[in-house]
Design a protein around this motif. Structure first.
Motif, PDB file in Angstrom:
ATOM      1  N   GLU A  50       0.740  -1.262   0.160  1.00 10.20           N
ATOM      2  CA  GLU A  50      -0.046   0.250   0.058  1.00 10.20           C
ATOM      3  C   GLU A  50       0.989   1.338   0.052  1.00 10.20           C
ATOM      4  OE1 GLU A  50      -2.101   0.872   3.615  1.00 10.20           O
ATOM      5  OE2 GLU A  50      -3.754   1.469   2.506  1.00 10.20           O
ATOM      6  N   ARG A  51       1.987   1.343   0.758  1.00  9.76           N
ATOM      7  CA  ARG A  51       2.859   2.428   0.802  1.00  9.76           C
ATOM      8  C   ARG A  51       3.378   2.900  -0.506  1.00  9.76           C
ATOM      9  NH1 ARG A  51       4.219   1.167   6.003  1.00  9.76           N
ATOM     10  NH2 ARG A  51       5.987  -0.063   5.291  1.00  9.76           N
ATOM     11  N   LEU A  52       3.981   1.602  -1.013  1.00 11.76           N
ATOM     12  CA  LEU A  52       4.760   1.971  -2.153  1.00 11.76           C
ATOM     13  C   LEU A  52       3.821   2.154  -3.176  1.00 11.76           C
ATOM     14  CD1 LEU A  52       7.257   0.548  -4.034  1.00 11.76           C
ATOM     15  CD2 LEU A  52       5.569  -1.220  -4.590  1.00 11.76           C
ATOM     16  N   TRP A  53       2.476   2.028  -3.374  1.00 10.51           N
ATOM     17  CA  TRP A  53       1.621   2.414  -4.610  1.00 10.51           C
ATOM     18  C   TRP A  53       1.182   3.697  -4.307  1.00 10.51           C
ATOM     19  CZ3 TRP A  53       2.164   0.929  -9.446  1.00 10.51           C
ATOM     20  CH2 TRP A  53       2.793  -0.236  -9.706  1.00 10.51           C
ATOM     21  N   GLY A  60       2.743  11.146  -8.751  1.00  7.98           N
ATOM     22  CA  GLY A  60       2.248  11.376 -10.085  1.00  7.98           C
ATOM     23  C   GLY A  60       2.719  10.083 -11.002  1.00  7.98           C
ATOM     24  N   GLU A  61       2.845   9.214 -10.583  1.00  5.82           N
ATOM     25  CA  GLU A  61       3.049   8.013 -11.663  1.00  5.82           C
ATOM     26  C   GLU A  61       1.926   7.013 -11.739  1.00  5.82           C
ATOM     27  OE1 GLU A  61       6.618   6.107  -9.794  1.00  5.82           O
ATOM     28  OE2 GLU A  61       7.302   7.930  -8.931  1.00  5.82           O
ATOM     29  N   VAL A  62       1.100   7.179 -11.080  1.00  5.15           N
ATOM     30  CA  VAL A  62      -0.142   6.286 -11.129  1.00  5.15           C
ATOM     31  C   VAL A  62      -1.415   7.010 -10.744  1.00  5.15           C
ATOM     32  CG1 VAL A  62       0.251   5.072  -9.037  1.00  5.15           C
ATOM     33  CG2 VAL A  62      -0.983   3.984 -10.797  1.00  5.15           C
ATOM     34  N   GLY A  66      -5.540   3.706 -10.453  1.00  4.04           N
ATOM     35  CA  GLY A  66      -4.456   2.861 -10.678  1.00  4.04           C
ATOM     36  C   GLY A  66      -3.826   2.419  -9.600  1.00  4.04           C
ATOM     37  N   GLN A  67      -3.356   2.952  -8.479  1.00  5.19           N
ATOM     38  CA  GLN A  67      -3.114   2.570  -7.385  1.00  5.19           C
ATOM     39  C   GLN A  67      -3.713   1.285  -6.709  1.00  5.19           C
ATOM     40  OE1 GLN A  67      -3.589   3.126  -3.936  1.00  5.19           O
ATOM     41  NE2 GLN A  67      -5.392   4.265  -4.261  1.00  5.19           N
ATOM     42  N   GLY A  84     -11.006  -4.323 -14.315  1.00  2.00           N
ATOM     43  CA  GLY A  84     -12.128  -4.330 -13.936  1.00  2.00           C
ATOM     44  C   GLY A  84     -12.048  -5.599 -12.823  1.00  2.00           C
ATOM     45  N   GLU A  85     -11.299  -6.599 -13.146  1.00  2.00           N
ATOM     46  CA  GLU A  85     -11.278  -7.787 -12.308  1.00  2.00           C
ATOM     47  C   GLU A  85     -10.520  -7.582 -10.779  1.00  2.00           C
ATOM     48  OE1 GLU A  85     -10.882 -11.478 -15.375  1.00  2.00           O
ATOM     49  OE2 GLU A  85      -9.051 -10.309 -14.722  1.00  2.00           O
ATOM     50  N   ALA A  86      -9.374  -6.793 -10.991  1.00  2.00           N
ATOM     51  CA  ALA A  86      -8.715  -6.187  -9.911  1.00  2.00           C
ATOM     52  C   ALA A  86      -9.687  -5.349  -9.200  1.00  2.00           C
ATOM     53  CB  ALA A  86      -7.494  -5.446 -10.061  1.00  2.00           C
ATOM     54  N   LEU A  87     -10.473  -4.533  -9.461  1.00  4.65           N
ATOM     55  CA  LEU A  87     -11.335  -3.634  -8.762  1.00  4.65           C
ATOM     56  C   LEU A  87     -12.453  -4.224  -7.928  1.00  4.65           C
ATOM     57  CD1 LEU A  87     -11.295  -0.336 -10.963  1.00  4.65           C
ATOM     58  CD2 LEU A  87     -10.349  -0.477  -8.591  1.00  4.65           C
ATOM     59  N   GLU A  88     -12.937  -5.195  -8.750  1.00  2.00           N
ATOM     60  CA  GLU A  88     -13.886  -6.206  -8.194  1.00  2.00           C
ATOM     61  C   GLU A  88     -13.489  -7.114  -7.062  1.00  2.00           C
ATOM     62  OE1 GLU A  88     -16.834  -9.736  -9.963  1.00  2.00           O
ATOM     63  OE2 GLU A  88     -16.443  -7.967 -11.171  1.00  2.00           O
ATOM     64  N   LEU A  89     -12.321  -7.482  -7.037  1.00  2.00           N
ATOM     65  CA  LEU A  89     -11.850  -8.327  -6.010  1.00  2.00           C
ATOM     66  C   LEU A  89     -11.352  -7.343  -4.600  1.00  2.00           C
ATOM     67  CD1 LEU A  89      -9.238 -10.459  -7.950  1.00  2.00           C
ATOM     68  CD2 LEU A  89     -11.110 -11.292  -6.186  1.00  2.00           C
ATOM     69  N   TYR A  90     -10.993  -5.989  -5.308  1.00  2.00           N
ATOM     70  CA  TYR A  90     -10.716  -5.056  -4.301  1.00  2.00           C
ATOM     71  C   TYR A  90     -11.600  -4.469  -3.445  1.00  2.00           C
ATOM     72  CZ  TYR A  90      -8.083  -0.904  -2.477  1.00  2.00           C
ATOM     73  OH  TYR A  90      -7.597   0.185  -1.491  1.00  2.00           O
ATOM     74  N   GLU A  91     -12.858  -4.579  -4.035  1.00  5.04           N
ATOM     75  CA  GLU A  91     -14.170  -4.150  -3.401  1.00  5.04           C
ATOM     76  C   GLU A  91     -14.450  -4.878  -2.156  1.00  5.04           C
ATOM     77  OE1 GLU A  91     -16.943  -1.561  -2.813  1.00  5.04           O
ATOM     78  OE2 GLU A  91     -15.822  -1.349  -4.447  1.00  5.04           O
ATOM     79  N   TYR A  92     -14.108  -6.394  -1.942  1.00  7.62           N
ATOM     80  CA  TYR A  92     -14.192  -6.889  -0.922  1.00  7.62           C
ATOM     81  C   TYR A  92     -13.735  -6.377   0.246  1.00  7.62           C
ATOM     82  CZ  TYR A  92     -14.965 -11.035   2.415  1.00  7.62           C
ATOM     83  OH  TYR A  92     -15.587 -11.574   3.379  1.00  7.62           O
ATOM     84  N   TYR A  93     -12.228  -6.148  -0.051  1.00  5.90           N
ATOM     85  CA  TYR A  93     -11.460  -5.449   0.904  1.00  5.90           C
ATOM     86  C   TYR A  93     -11.981  -4.353   1.596  1.00  5.90           C
ATOM     87  CZ  TYR A  93      -7.868  -2.389   2.403  1.00  5.90           C
ATOM     88  OH  TYR A  93      -7.094  -1.336   3.324  1.00  5.90           O
ATOM     89  N   LEU A  94     -12.419  -3.269   0.559  1.00  7.93           N
ATOM     90  CA  LEU A  94     -12.873  -1.762   0.796  1.00  7.93           C
ATOM     91  C   LEU A  94     -14.267  -2.157   1.768  1.00  7.93           C
ATOM     92  CD1 LEU A  94     -12.824   0.315  -2.302  1.00  7.93           C
ATOM     93  CD2 LEU A  94     -11.781   0.775  -0.034  1.00  7.93           C
TER      94      LEU A  94
END
Ligand SMILES: [Mg+2]
Length: 224
Positions: A50-53, A60-62, A66-67, A84-94
């Motif tokens: 998380e810190r890295l991204w 301003g790199e992403v 995107g991060q 889309g797949e990444a954001l859908e998976l991330y939604e559970y975390y959110l």
């Protein structure tokens, strides 16, 4: 601590300053791993990614979206995921992250003190406006008259000078009469001072490794 002779406004950082981001993020990643059948205890790895991204976003790199996508790909070791797949998976975390937001006990009294002292109060955060607004309201911290200054919408994240200047503009105050308070040395202290604001470093745990005074609780700051 060099505070303005007459303080007209205070800008608070949000995550790690008013709301316990780490607690919520840890709950989020634990639940996420368990839902995906992954090993537990991956908080340190998630936090480092998380810190890295997020720093790449701040540089301003992403993009902000995107991060999120890249954090998800890297953490899961699945670079082939579509956006889309990444954001859908991330939604559970959110979802779990959102359910675990909690204010630090000193946050509400500090905001109330600033407002009662007649100061303008802004929230200057590198998070996205809708989520950060929901976070303030969900934790009972939002007050009439506060101004949400989310840098994703302002166009430049902290520590770029435009972030602080954009917030000052929204509040209608000058840098020399404004104090920034936050837990990030780079984003809330160094960057703010470079833009001409006074700044107070909040170090909730441990000892500050940075030069200059710091506070370990918002209770130590009394607004007049
Ligand atoms: Mg912070």
């Amino acid at each position: 601590m060099h505070l303005p002779a007459r303080t007209a406004a205070v800008l608070y950082d949000l995550d790690g300053t008013l709301v316990d981001h780490d607690h919520a993020a840890r709950a989020g990643v634990d639940a996420w791993c368990s839902s995906l059948g992954l090993p537990g205890n991956q908080w340190d790895r998630w936090s480092a990614i998380e810190r890295l991204w997020f720093t790449r976003f701040e540089n301003g790199e992403v993009s902000h979206l995107g991060q999120r996508i890249e954090r998800c790909r890297e953490f899961l070791g699945r670079p082939e995921l579509s956006d889309g797949e990444a954001l859908e998976l991330y939604e559970y975390y959110l979802r779990v992250y959102r359910a675990n937001w909690r204010a630090f006990p000193d946050a509400r009294p500090s905001l109330d003190n600033a407002l009662a002292a007649g100061l303008k109060v802004g929230i200057l955060t590198n998070g996205a406006a809708a989520m950060q607004q929901a976070k303030m309201e969900g934790t009972g911290l939002w007050r009439e008259g506060m101004v949400m200054c989310a840098t994703v919408e302002l166009g430049s994240p902290k520590p770029r000078p435009e972030a602080y200047l954009g917030a000052l503009d929204r509040l209608g105050v000058r840098a020399a009469e404004t104090v920034m308070v936050g837990d990030s040395w780079a984003n809330d202290v160094e960057g703010a001072r470079r833009a001409g604001l006074a700044a107070i470093h909040l170090v909730r745990e441990g000892v500050s490794r940075e030069p200059g005074p710091s506070v370990s609780s918002l209770d130590e700051i009394v607004w007049h």
